[in-house]
Write an enzyme that holds these catalytic residues in place. Structure first.
Site: not given
Length: 264
Positions: A66, A96, A98, A108, A121, A201-202
């Site tokens: 992911h 991590h 995005h 995000e 993040h 957010t996941t």
């Protein structure tokens, strides 16, 4: 695509489908959000953010299918944040990213509807109150996440050590040792922030996150950004699917207030 861990960012398993396995996806404090700067309320009682990250606690880098993640030994408060909206110090567990396919989308959180190409993040947990990260993840005050926007511009020299390690974790499920990395090198000089009560957010989308979104972005080069896009959602045996657009779109605010540590 049913059951846990069968979520992703494709049409059939992407964010618009997550509520089927995770009903909390339609909850009252979901993240990310669009931060409308004129509607954020300056709160003079918010403290400056205190960030102390050691360089001796990073362990490894991994591709979980992911995102790309660096994890930390979270055994003491040496690598922790405090102040800001937080009552206790929160220990760094992992960071991590995005990102998208272009400079127009990837982050995000958005600011006044504007997206950035990438968002970092840094995930911390409330070790004063909870005994394990797993316990903290499900608690309303369990996590604190710092969000940092990345924009394309100058090369970021500290980021090179990270992007140069990506070839080792190109495929889903791969891991490599990644030690002595100090994540404070990835923070902007300014620490003004917005804060609000939100969620992961996941999936599992737990509503356990105090979000601290930094106003100032950091810059990375287009070449560095391309290294993110060279990662894959898939294992070595699978057909290659580039890891891009691994972000959840902004969620409804549902009456929450976004506080700012600064005045416009």
């Amino acid at each position: 695509m049913t059951g846990h861990n069968c979520w992703g960012y494709g049409q059939k398993d992407g964010p618009s489908q997550w509520y089927k396995s995770y009903p909390i996806a339609q909850g009252s404090r979901q993240s990310p959000i669009d931060i409308i700067s004129t509607q954020a309320i300056f709160d003079p009682s918010l403290k400056p953010l205190s960030i102390s990250y050691g360089s001796d606690s990073s362990l490894g880098i991994s591709n979980n299918g992911h995102s790309v993640m660096v994890d930390f030994k979270d055994v003491d408060d040496k690598t922790a944040i405090s102040g800001g909206p937080l009552k206790n110090p929160y220990r760094l567990k992992q960071f991590h990213f995005h990102w998208g396919t272009s400079q127009k989308s990837g982050s995000e959180h958005t600011i006044n509807g504007k997206s950035f190409p990438c968002e970092l993040h840094l995930v911390h947990w409330n070790a004063k109150k909870y005994t394990t990260f797993g316990e903290a993840v499900a608690a309303p005050d369990g996590l604190a996440v710092i969000g940092v926007f990345l924009e394309v511009g100058e090369e970021h020299t500290s980021m090179n050590r990270l992007t140069d390690a990506f070839y080792m974790v190109k495929f889903k499920g791969t891991k490599a040792e990644f030690r002595s990395f100090n994540p404070s090198t990835l923070l902007p000089p300014g620490k003004r922030y917005w804060t609000y009560a939100g969620s992961l957010t996941t999936p599992p989308l737990h509503e356990s996150v105090t979000w601290i979104v930094l106003k100032e972005a950091i810059q990375i080069s287009e070449k560095q950004m391309e290294k993110f896009r060279s990662l894959l959602f898939t294992t070595e045996e699978d057909e290659k699917i580039p890891m891009v657009n691994n972000f959840r779109p902004p969620q409804p605010l549902k009456g929450r207030v976004v506080r700012a540590s600064f005045q416009i």
